[in-house]
Design an enzyme around this catalytic site. Structure first.
Site, mmCIF file in Angstrom:
data_model
loop_
_atom_site.group_PDB
_atom_site.id
_atom_site.type_symbol
_atom_site.label_atom_id
_atom_site.label_comp_id
_atom_site.label_asym_id
_atom_site.label_seq_id
_atom_site.Cartn_x
_atom_site.Cartn_y
_atom_site.Cartn_z
ATOM 1 N N TYR A 155 13.109 -0.287 0.012
ATOM 2 C CA TYR A 155 11.673 -0.269 -0.308
ATOM 3 C C TYR A 155 10.887 -1.130 0.699
ATOM 4 O O TYR A 155 9.685 -0.958 0.885
ATOM 5 C CB TYR A 155 11.456 -0.741 -1.751
ATOM 6 N N LYS A 162 3.148 -3.618 -2.074
ATOM 7 C CA LYS A 162 2.906 -3.614 -3.527
ATOM 8 C C LYS A 162 2.659 -5.035 -4.047
ATOM 9 O O LYS A 162 1.880 -5.229 -4.984
ATOM 10 C CB LYS A 162 4.077 -2.969 -4.285
HETATM 11 P P1 NAP Z 1 2.451 11.559 -3.981
HETATM 12 O O1 NAP Z 1 2.354 12.673 -4.931
HETATM 13 O O2 NAP Z 1 3.020 11.850 -2.632
HETATM 14 O O3 NAP Z 1 1.031 10.851 -3.852
HETATM 15 C C1 NAP Z 1 0.690 9.959 -2.804
HETATM 16 C C2 NAP Z 1 -0.712 10.291 -2.398
HETATM 17 O O4 NAP Z 1 -1.233 9.385 -1.428
HETATM 18 C C3 NAP Z 1 -0.807 11.671 -1.769
HETATM 19 O O5 NAP Z 1 -1.790 12.429 -2.443
HETATM 20 C C4 NAP Z 1 -1.207 11.361 -0.342
HETATM 21 O O6 NAP Z 1 -1.956 12.395 0.233
HETATM 22 C C5 NAP Z 1 -2.042 10.143 -0.559
HETATM 23 N N1 NAP Z 1 -2.373 9.485 0.689
HETATM 24 C C6 NAP Z 1 -1.543 8.979 1.635
HETATM 25 N N2 NAP Z 1 -2.264 8.487 2.657
HETATM 26 C C7 NAP Z 1 -3.576 8.657 2.346
HETATM 27 C C8 NAP Z 1 -4.804 8.351 2.988
HETATM 28 N N3 NAP Z 1 -4.856 7.780 4.192
HETATM 29 N N4 NAP Z 1 -5.960 8.676 2.364
HETATM 30 C C9 NAP Z 1 -5.954 9.292 1.170
HETATM 31 N N5 NAP Z 1 -4.822 9.619 0.517
HETATM 32 C C10 NAP Z 1 -3.649 9.306 1.100
HETATM 33 O O7 NAP Z 1 3.382 10.394 -4.588
HETATM 34 P P2 NAP Z 1 3.293 9.505 -5.920
HETATM 35 O O8 NAP Z 1 4.687 9.066 -6.144
HETATM 36 O O9 NAP Z 1 2.559 10.213 -6.971
HETATM 37 O O10 NAP Z 1 2.482 8.237 -5.407
HETATM 38 C C11 NAP Z 1 1.296 7.753 -6.004
HETATM 39 C C12 NAP Z 1 1.320 6.246 -6.128
HETATM 40 O O11 NAP Z 1 2.315 5.880 -7.074
HETATM 41 C C13 NAP Z 1 1.657 5.500 -4.852
HETATM 42 O O12 NAP Z 1 0.877 4.313 -4.785
HETATM 43 C C14 NAP Z 1 3.109 5.138 -5.051
HETATM 44 O O13 NAP Z 1 3.501 4.013 -4.296
HETATM 45 C C15 NAP Z 1 3.091 4.844 -6.537
HETATM 46 N N6 NAP Z 1 4.403 4.786 -7.211
HETATM 47 C C16 NAP Z 1 5.258 5.834 -7.075
HETATM 48 C C17 NAP Z 1 6.483 5.765 -7.726
HETATM 49 C C18 NAP Z 1 7.485 6.888 -7.587
HETATM 50 O O14 NAP Z 1 8.672 6.663 -7.839
HETATM 51 N N7 NAP Z 1 7.075 8.090 -7.239
HETATM 52 C C19 NAP Z 1 6.822 4.664 -8.513
HETATM 53 C C20 NAP Z 1 5.899 3.616 -8.636
HETATM 54 C C21 NAP Z 1 4.682 3.691 -7.977
HETATM 55 P P3 NAP Z 1 -1.159 13.607 1.001
HETATM 56 O O15 NAP Z 1 -0.036 14.054 0.186
HETATM 57 O O16 NAP Z 1 -2.223 14.617 1.150
HETATM 58 O O17 NAP Z 1 -0.654 13.004 2.269
#
Ligand code: NAP
Length: 275
Positions: A155, A162
């Site tokens: 990570y 984070k």
């Molecule tokens: P996700 O579906 O890939 O979502 C991430 C989003 O961030 C995407 O819509 C991406 O857009 C967007 N993004 C990246 N760079 C950007 C920028 N410069 N401007 C605007 N948007 C941008 O993945 P997710 O897992 O749902 O992630 C959402 C949040 O949850 C993140 O903060 C992640 O760290 C957090 N999180 C995830 C997990 C997990 O296990 N999945 C666990 C805890 C926390 P594009 O796809 O269009 O590039």
């Protein structure tokens, strides 16, 4: 209808597996009116049916959070179409690949800055720029992960981002509290999304979490969605600056659970089947 009369913008929907989609859906089901954003034209077409599904086909706006002018344009669009808003969901993170495996100390300054800018500073900038159009009683929600608190293999750079994000939540909560705006984070357990695919050995992480969580399973975007909706609704009107875990309880475990074989020798129940 817990979100009836509330209007908000959700950033970070890439597809229907995104955590942001789970939160948006839960808010819509409770009567919220939504606007959503996409990163660039490449994603506009992909998001159009999702906007339709979320009842906001006319409110799909571009916003690359690394571009201040796009954040300002988003505010103008929201003001034009909504007048004022009640909530913001910031579900965005990015780190260059080099920051998500290998030795942490090898990370470049450039990668470090990109991760901090997109995954952390964007929350501060969005909060500041949206404040003039936010109603008192409003709420801001971001997404974190346990890797910001404790070491998690691979990570790396995102863990450091984070940690800064969680600290920003607390400082923003105090700052915006005077405007009647609450700021919270959900620390979600691992979920298979596009962003997660970039993290080395993610499928092992999923197995490990399911095996060692008190609930003995992984979590869903619907579950994060329901908790997110609570933090955006008036049900949580006195809750701010919190990092709320939605992880099946994984974060409370101080030691992996063990089982004992026939000879009474302990070993780690790594696959969960024998717990
Ligand atoms: P996700 O579906 O890939 O979502 C991430 C989003 O961030 C995407 O819509 C991406 O857009 C967007 N993004 C990246 N760079 C950007 C920028 N410069 N401007 C605007 N948007 C941008 O993945 P997710 O897992 O749902 O992630 C959402 C949040 O949850 C993140 O903060 C992640 O760290 C957090 N999180 C995830 C997990 C997990 O296990 N999945 C666990 C805890 C926390 P594009 O796809 O269009 O590039």
């Amino acid at each position: 209808m817990l979100m009836k009369g509330k209007r908000g913008v959700v950033l970070g929907i890439a597809n229907k597996k995104s955590i942001a989609y789970g939160i948006a859906k839960a808010c819509q089901e409770q009567g919220a009116e939504l606007a959503i954003t996409y990163l660039n034209e490449r994603f506009e077409k992909k998001l159009a049916p999702i906007a339709e599904d979320l009842g906001c086909a006319g409110r799909l706006y571009p916003c690359d959070v690394s571009k201040p002018e796009e954040i300002l344009a988003l505010r103008e669009a929201l003001e034009r179409d909504f007048g004022r808003i009640d909530f913001i969901v910031h579900s965005i993170a990015f780190a260059p690949k080099e920051g998500l495996s290998g030795r942490f100390s090898d990370v470049s300054k450039e990668a470090f800055n990109v991760a901090m800018e997109i995954s952390v500073y964007s929350l501060v900038e969005l909060s500041r720029e949206m404040l003039p159009i936010m109603n008192a009683g409003g709420a801001i929600l971001t997404l974190s992960y346990y890797g910001g608190v404790k070491y998690i293999p691979n990570y790396n750079l995102m863990g450091v981002a984070k940690a800064a994000l969680e600290s920003s939540v607390k400082y923003l909560a105090e700052d915006l509290g005077r405007d009647g705006i609450r700021v919270n984070a959900i620390s979600a357990g691992p979920i298979k999304t596009l962003a997660a695919a970039g993290i080395g050995d993610f499928s092992f992480m999923l197995k490990w979490n399911a095996a060692h969580s008190p609930l003995r399973r992984n979590i869903t975007i619907e579950e994060v969605g329901n908790s997110g909706m609570y933090l955006l609704s008036d049900l949580s009107s006195a809750v701010t600056g919190e990092i709320h875990y939605v992880d099946g309880g994984y974060n409370i475990m101080g030691m992996p659970a063990v089982i004992f074989d026939k000879e009474g020798k302990p070993h780690i129940a790594w696959n969960g089947e024998d717990r």
